[in-house]
Design a protein around this motif. Structure first.
Motif, PDB file in Angstrom:
ATOM      1  N   SER A 351     -60.274 -74.701 -20.318  1.00 26.22           N
ATOM      2  CA  SER A 351     -61.337 -73.714 -20.555  1.00 26.22           C
ATOM      3  C   SER A 351     -60.815 -72.287 -20.406  1.00 26.22           C
ATOM      4  O   SER A 351     -61.567 -71.332 -20.518  1.00 26.22           O
ATOM      5  CB  SER A 351     -62.513 -73.964 -19.601  1.00 26.22           C
ATOM      6  OG  SER A 351     -62.071 -74.002 -18.266  1.00 26.22           O
ATOM      7  N   VAL A 352     -59.536 -72.147 -20.120  1.00 32.23           N
ATOM      8  CA  VAL A 352     -58.900 -70.818 -20.094  1.00 32.23           C
ATOM      9  C   VAL A 352     -57.597 -70.881 -20.885  1.00 32.23           C
ATOM     10  O   VAL A 352     -57.095 -71.958 -21.181  1.00 32.23           O
ATOM     11  CB  VAL A 352     -58.540 -70.364 -18.654  1.00 32.23           C
ATOM     12  CG1 VAL A 352     -59.761 -69.907 -17.912  1.00 32.23           C
ATOM     13  CG2 VAL A 352     -57.819 -71.461 -17.906  1.00 32.23           C
ATOM     14  N   GLY A 353     -57.077 -69.702 -21.221  1.00 33.54           N
ATOM     15  CA  GLY A 353     -55.705 -69.639 -21.698  1.00 33.54           C
ATOM     16  C   GLY A 353     -55.517 -69.749 -23.188  1.00 33.54           C
ATOM     17  O   GLY A 353     -54.539 -70.305 -23.664  1.00 33.54           O
ATOM     18  N   ALA A 358     -62.805 -63.921 -28.025  1.00 33.76           N
ATOM     19  CA  ALA A 358     -63.672 -65.012 -27.579  1.00 33.76           C
ATOM     20  C   ALA A 358     -64.526 -65.590 -28.693  1.00 33.76           C
ATOM     21  O   ALA A 358     -64.665 -66.795 -28.806  1.00 33.76           O
ATOM     22  CB  ALA A 358     -64.559 -64.515 -26.451  1.00 33.76           C
ATOM     23  N   GLN A 362     -64.507 -69.589 -29.871  1.00 40.40           N
ATOM     24  CA  GLN A 362     -65.610 -70.456 -29.580  1.00 40.40           C
ATOM     25  C   GLN A 362     -66.169 -71.067 -30.844  1.00 40.40           C
ATOM     26  O   GLN A 362     -66.571 -72.213 -30.865  1.00 40.40           O
ATOM     27  CB  GLN A 362     -66.684 -69.677 -28.835  1.00 40.40           C
ATOM     28  CG  GLN A 362     -67.122 -70.432 -27.622  1.00 40.40           C
ATOM     29  CD  GLN A 362     -67.479 -69.510 -26.493  1.00 40.40           C
ATOM     30  OE1 GLN A 362     -67.723 -68.341 -26.699  1.00 40.40           O
ATOM     31  NE2 GLN A 362     -67.521 -70.037 -25.310  1.00 40.40           N
ATOM     32  N   THR A 370     -67.038 -73.043 -20.960  1.00 39.26           N
ATOM     33  CA  THR A 370     -67.567 -73.277 -19.623  1.00 39.26           C
ATOM     34  C   THR A 370     -69.082 -73.452 -19.722  1.00 39.26           C
ATOM     35  O   THR A 370     -69.778 -72.570 -20.217  1.00 39.26           O
ATOM     36  CB  THR A 370     -67.223 -72.093 -18.706  1.00 39.26           C
ATOM     37  OG1 THR A 370     -65.797 -71.947 -18.696  1.00 39.26           O
ATOM     38  CG2 THR A 370     -67.704 -72.337 -17.286  1.00 39.26           C
ATOM     39  N   LEU A 371     -69.565 -74.605 -19.287  1.00 38.63           N
ATOM     40  CA  LEU A 371     -70.975 -74.937 -19.450  1.00 38.63           C
ATOM     41  C   LEU A 371     -71.706 -74.887 -18.109  1.00 38.63           C
ATOM     42  O   LEU A 371     -71.164 -75.321 -17.090  1.00 38.63           O
ATOM     43  CB  LEU A 371     -71.136 -76.345 -20.032  1.00 38.63           C
ATOM     44  CG  LEU A 371     -70.393 -76.643 -21.332  1.00 38.63           C
ATOM     45  CD1 LEU A 371     -70.524 -78.119 -21.708  1.00 38.63           C
ATOM     46  CD2 LEU A 371     -70.930 -75.765 -22.463  1.00 38.63           C
ATOM     47  N   GLU A 511     -67.181 -72.268  -9.835  1.00 39.15           N
ATOM     48  CA  GLU A 511     -66.410 -73.454 -10.204  1.00 39.15           C
ATOM     49  C   GLU A 511     -67.220 -74.729  -9.971  1.00 39.15           C
ATOM     50  O   GLU A 511     -67.192 -75.652 -10.785  1.00 39.15           O
ATOM     51  CB  GLU A 511     -65.099 -73.506  -9.400  1.00 39.15           C
ATOM     52  CG  GLU A 511     -64.180 -74.646  -9.827  1.00 39.15           C
ATOM     53  CD  GLU A 511     -62.766 -74.514  -9.266  1.00 39.15           C
ATOM     54  OE1 GLU A 511     -62.461 -73.489  -8.612  1.00 39.15           O
ATOM     55  OE2 GLU A 511     -61.967 -75.436  -9.483  1.00 39.15           O
ATOM     56  N   THR A 514     -70.420 -75.145 -12.578  1.00 41.85           N
ATOM     57  CA  THR A 514     -70.206 -75.249 -14.020  1.00 41.85           C
ATOM     58  C   THR A 514     -69.412 -76.497 -14.350  1.00 41.85           C
ATOM     59  O   THR A 514     -68.758 -77.079 -13.503  1.00 41.85           O
ATOM     60  CB  THR A 514     -69.408 -74.037 -14.558  1.00 41.85           C
ATOM     61  OG1 THR A 514     -68.209 -73.898 -13.786  1.00 41.85           O
ATOM     62  CG2 THR A 514     -70.220 -72.764 -14.486  1.00 41.85           C
ATOM     63  N   HIS A 516     -66.266 -77.173 -16.640  1.00 41.44           N
ATOM     64  CA  HIS A 516     -65.281 -76.297 -17.262  1.00 41.44           C
ATOM     65  C   HIS A 516     -64.012 -77.037 -17.661  1.00 41.44           C
ATOM     66  O   HIS A 516     -63.820 -78.170 -17.277  1.00 41.44           O
ATOM     67  CB  HIS A 516     -64.929 -75.157 -16.307  1.00 41.44           C
ATOM     68  CG  HIS A 516     -64.767 -75.629 -14.893  1.00 41.44           C
ATOM     69  ND1 HIS A 516     -63.646 -76.242 -14.446  1.00 41.44           N
ATOM     70  CD2 HIS A 516     -65.649 -75.646 -13.852  1.00 41.44           C
ATOM     71  CE1 HIS A 516     -63.808 -76.591 -13.159  1.00 41.44           C
ATOM     72  NE2 HIS A 516     -65.023 -76.236 -12.793  1.00 41.44           N
TER      73      HIS A 516
END
Lengths: 516, 418
Positions: A351-353, A358, A362, A370-371, A511, A514, A516
């Motif tokens: 979810s990162v990187g 954005a 997406q 990230t939900l 963290e 969510t 993620h």
């Protein structure tokens, strides 16, 4: 055996196999590969660098939340991380998809999708019955088209269908009640839920640029009207509200429908259901795929979900078409789709990187969004993290009542843009639930962690992190939290209180809150 | 669907940057929106049609202003005529509760993926006081049609604090006008609390790094704002018990009355936008009995609010809007009810920089059409902006990377009122 008879038999067998023949049924792995091929091409075309594949700790938390609606227990996460086989993700997916917990979790999802009004106070009492029915049918692997047909043709007297395919006890009768049995409400709800078509605005007037007219709205509503006293006539009729004009039931698209000669009270719904789930209906399979996709990924392949008939260009229609065809070929196998989606590369990205703006990423699923957790996910995860049993206590009414209260308080409309309110934040910081969970003397996890002999502060902090996040703390995190616990560990009670502080921090973190 | 939230990167980077966010300068101007949820029968409040078949049984009474006659069931408000303005020529096309509510509360028709902010969020963004520990937008007794209306593309930090919301409690009462869980549990010391928050802060910074997510932004922002509100002085705003009994009685011992009293307490502390909802106006049947009851509640609360604000010297800095999503059919239906009617309806304004003692526009004798000076919903939004010193043409960046003006570019402020 003579030749003519031989051919007769062959033909019968071929027809039996038909379009749902086992040989034609796509596999989850093949579908996932199809999704990967499509998205990889789109990323390449856009010059996008997708995120890395997520690590196992991230995956195990994500897949439990996605498939069974709660985080994994310490034991479940540990077993998965310790497994060194290469196909462990696929095997975990298969095991979870086949579980009762998955049926229950998806029953909540479909209830919310089909009958969103049951999340309001007015219709909240319908929730349990409906989810009971849906969970039983999903557990029995009822095909999606059959679920929808059962729903649309549920007997208006609330009695069970006599047919063998009916479920154990519950019926989807709430479908009629949630629309107050009004033809216009049922029409709007049906078009939106099963076809992804928003007819609501056409109810009152024609909009200049809308694709659906007021006449079409009321033609759909007419299917839910009762026949006249003789039960005869070519089609059902209804009067357009605030006018004197009568319109006859008619469907929005091909294929054509056929009316029986004699109309019973529920004939209109049966005829409409037949059209809705027909393989030639251009929206039915796509809507099912699109909504299920958005459950796992946070947004649909085509957005908005309620406007499948729009002609917006920036959507993944080609992929949706292919998946809808596969869904049809599979005999509307929902579990197959769930396995395919969660096996895909896109679902298993970090979810990162990723390297791009954005909005582009997406749109193209180049990283995992990230939900926010639904009220149900948050409630059940808090149970699990405290070390309470992971299974639900449906037979204890007071426990379920507590769950319902919590779920209402933490209701989110859409996980991908879930908004946390100040009041929810305050509840999590100071409210009863987390107060009880951070009681060092009562919560199983805290009791076990604080009282286990020979555990040093580092191991204790690691245990709490692992319970909440399915991962160990980073070196930096460990240093800060261990120093905190050590500093306060003047007595066993003080140390237990410091561990409770750590636990409070983890439960209030983004963290934890969510997927993620 | 739009995933990105606007304001560019600033709005997304979480609580640790939010203090540095580029909001407007603090201001003493406030708005109280009295929201008549369900579509108020304004033909039975502000623009009666006595002598016509559409008029119904209500009589008109005089106000100090010639030509401004209102319902007999608003006697206390009638005395405030010189300070009030009534717009009798509102006109729109939205007759659906949900869409009309969004239209009136944002000034824009729902379109595509744009997440339009509520007017309360716009005001909080443009003139909100960012030094304040209280949220700059508070919503009291929100009905379900307003759910989800908030910061939109301006970001979650402009969404309202919503108390006594109907989604949580179908029949909230005055006793629900409090913020639950506002103080830390007794067992947790002040030191432990600040230790916890410090540890959490570091965890949050690490988690947010590299993540562009509206979900993360909203969680972190709500947490930050909740923490600020826990300060004793901020929390005291909700203590209605500290008000004299006689004053509480005058506001009306009901959710709306006490909500208006709470609105005054919040405005007094610098909150820039408070909305208080009075539900029950969807009078498809038994219109007159129901509107009479609602009018009594509205009259006491609205008039006491005006008195209270004036006595405290706050009326000149507090604009009061009394609005609904649409009006109701002039023609009375078979169930002695009135149905949805957006073509011709009314609103009332008072206080702030509004020039009172005026009636704007006129409807036909049967109430069916606007005869003079039609006013659109965006016009009303632009008027509100101008009264607050906000430029309605100012642009904010939206979530679809297109600048959107505060008010619809076609809007014309009602200059007579300014």
């Amino acid at each position: 055996m003579n030749t003519a008879r031989f051919f007769g038999w062959s033909l019968a067998i071929l027809l039996l196999l038909g379009s749902r023949a086992q040989a034609d049924k796509p596999t989850a792995t093949a579908l996932a590969a199809q999704i990967d091929a499509y998205l990889t091409a789109r990323w390449k075309q856009a010059g996008l660098q997708p995120a890395e594949r997520c690590d196992d700790a991230t995956f195990v938390r994500r897949i439990y939340l996605g498939l069974v609606g709660r985080i994994p227990t310490i034991g479940e996460a540990r077993d998965f991380l310790a497994d060194t086989t290469t196909d462990k993700r696929e095997r975990l997916i298969d095991r979870l998809v086949a579980s009762n917990a998955h049926a229950r979790h998806m029953a909540t999802f479909w209830r919310r999708t089909w009958l969103p009004q049951t999340d309001t106070q007015t219709f909240a009492s319908l929730t349990d019955d409906f989810e009971q029915w849906a969970a039983e049918r999903l557990q029995a692997q009822a095909p999606y088209d059959q679920l929808v047909r059962e729903l649309l043709t549920v007997r208006s007297d609330g009695k069970r269908q006599a047919s063998a395919e009916a479920s154990g006890g519950a019926t989807p009768y709430s479908f009629l009640v949630a629309s107050e049995r009004k033809p216009e409400n049922l029409a709007a709800n049906t078009a939106r839920a099963f076809l992804g078509i928003n007819l609501d605005c056409a109810q009152c007037h024609d909009h200049p640029f809308a694709r659906w007219s007021r006449e079409q709205f009321w033609q759909t509503a007419a299917f839910f009207a009762l026949p006249d006293d003789h039960g005869s006539g070519a089609a059902l009729q209804i009067k357009i509200a605030e006018t004197e004009r009568l319109v006859s039931a008619a469907v929005l698209t091909t294929p054509a429908i056929h009316w029986p000669e004699q109309l019973q009270a529920d004939t209109g719904r049966a005829v409409l259901a037949k059209w809705i789930v027909s393989p030639e209906n251009p929206y039915f399979a796509k809507n099912g795929v699109n909504r299920l996709w958005s459950h796992y990924f946070g947004r649909g392949l085509v957005e908005p979900l309620d406007d499948l008939s729009s002609d917006a260009a920036d959507n993944h229609r080609a992929l949706l078409d292919a998946l809808a065809q596969a869904f049809l070929d599979s005999g509307y196998d929902l579990q197959l789709l769930s396995r395919a989606f969660t096996q895909s590369r896109a679902y298993q990205l970090a979810s990162v990187g990723s390297n791009q703006a954005a909005s582009d990423e997406q749109q193209l699923f180049a990283y995992f969004a990230t939900l926010g957790l639904s009220g149900e996910q948050l409630h059940d995860s808090l149970q699990v993290v405290g070390g309470f049993p992971a299974d639900r206590h449906d037979l204890q009414p007071e426990v379920m009542e507590e769950r319902r209260r919590f779920v209402t308080q933490f209701y989110v409309q859409r996980p991908a843009d879930a908004q946390r309110s100040i009041l929810q934040s305050l509840t999590l910081m100071n409210g009863r639930d987390v107060q009880e969970l951070t009681d060092a003397a009562a919560t199983p996890l805290l009791v076990a962690t604080a009282q286990a002999p020979f555990l040093d502060a580092r191991t204790q902090v690691e245990t709490l992190f692992f319970a909440a996040f399915s991962r160990k703390p980073t070196a930096e995190e460990a240093a800060a939290f261990v120093a905190y616990v050590d500093r306060h560990a003047t007595t066993p009670d003080a140390k237990a209180a410091a561990l409770a502080d750590v636990f409070w921090v983890l439960l209030n973190s983004t963290e934890f809150n969510t997927n993620h | 669907m739009a995933i990105g939230l606007g304001g560019g990167a600033g709005a997304l980077s979480g609580w640790f940057n939010a203090l540095a966010d580029d909001v407007g300068k603090p201001s003493q101007q406030s708005v109280i929106l009295l929201w008549l949820a369900g579509g108020a029968s304004t033909i039975d409040l502000w623009d009666l049609k006595p002598g016509h078949a559409n008029g119904g049984p209500f009589r008109e009474i005089n106000t100090p202003v010639a030509g401004m006659r209102i319902s007999e069931h608003l006697p206390q408000l009638a005395a405030w005529g010189a300070d009030m303005a009534i717009v009798r020529s509102l006109t729109s096309k939205e007759g659906d509760h949900g869409r009309a509510t969004r239209f009136v509360k944002t000034g824009y028709l729902p379109q595509g993926a744009i997440h339009f902010p509520a007017i309360g969020s716009l005001v909080a963004h443009e003139i909100g006081n960012r030094e304040l520990d209280l949220p700059n937008y508070v919503s009291v007794a929100r009905s379900n049609n307003s759910l989800g209306l908030g910061g939109g593309f301006l970001g979650p930090q402009y969404s309202p604090l919503s108390i006594a919301e109907r989604a949580q409690n179908a029949t909230p009462s005055a006793t629900d006008l409090k913020v639950s869980n506002l103080s830390r549990p007794e067992k947790v010391s002040a030191t432990a609390q600040s230790d916890r928050l410090a540890l959490l802060h570091d965890l949050e910074v690490r988690f947010a790094a590299g993540r562009t997510s509206p979900v993360v932004a909203s969680l972190q922002d709500a947490h930050r704002r909740a923490t600020r509100m826990m300060k004793a002085e901020a929390a005291a705003a909700f203590d209605l018990d500290s008000e004299p009994d006689a004053l509480r009685d005058r506001y009306g011992r009901n959710l709306f009355g006490q909500g208006c009293l709470l609105a005054r307490r919040l405005v007094e502390r610098g909150v820039s936008f408070v909305e208080v909802s009075l539900d029950g106006w969807d009078t498809h049947d038994n219109n007159f009995e129901r509107v009479k009851g609602l009018s009594t509640t509205l009259d006491a609360a609205f008039a006491t609010l005006l008195t209270d604000l004036r006595q405290r010297g706050l009326l000149e800095s507090t604009l009061i809007l009394c609005l609904s999503e649409f009006g109701r059919t002039p023609k009375i239906n078979g169930g002695v009810g009135r149905d949805h009617w957006p073509s011709s309806w009314s609103a009332a304004l008072a206080g702030g920089k509004i020039r009172g003692g005026q009636v704007i526009g006129r409807t036909s004798a049967d109430g069916l059409a606007v005869k003079d000076r039609p006013v659109t919903v965006p016009d009303l939004i632009a008027t509100t902006c101008c009264a607050l010193g906000i430029d309605p043409k100012k642009q904010n960046m939206s979530n679809v990377a297109r600048p959107i003006r505060v008010a619809d570019p076609a809007a014309e402020p009602i200059k007579e009122l300014l």
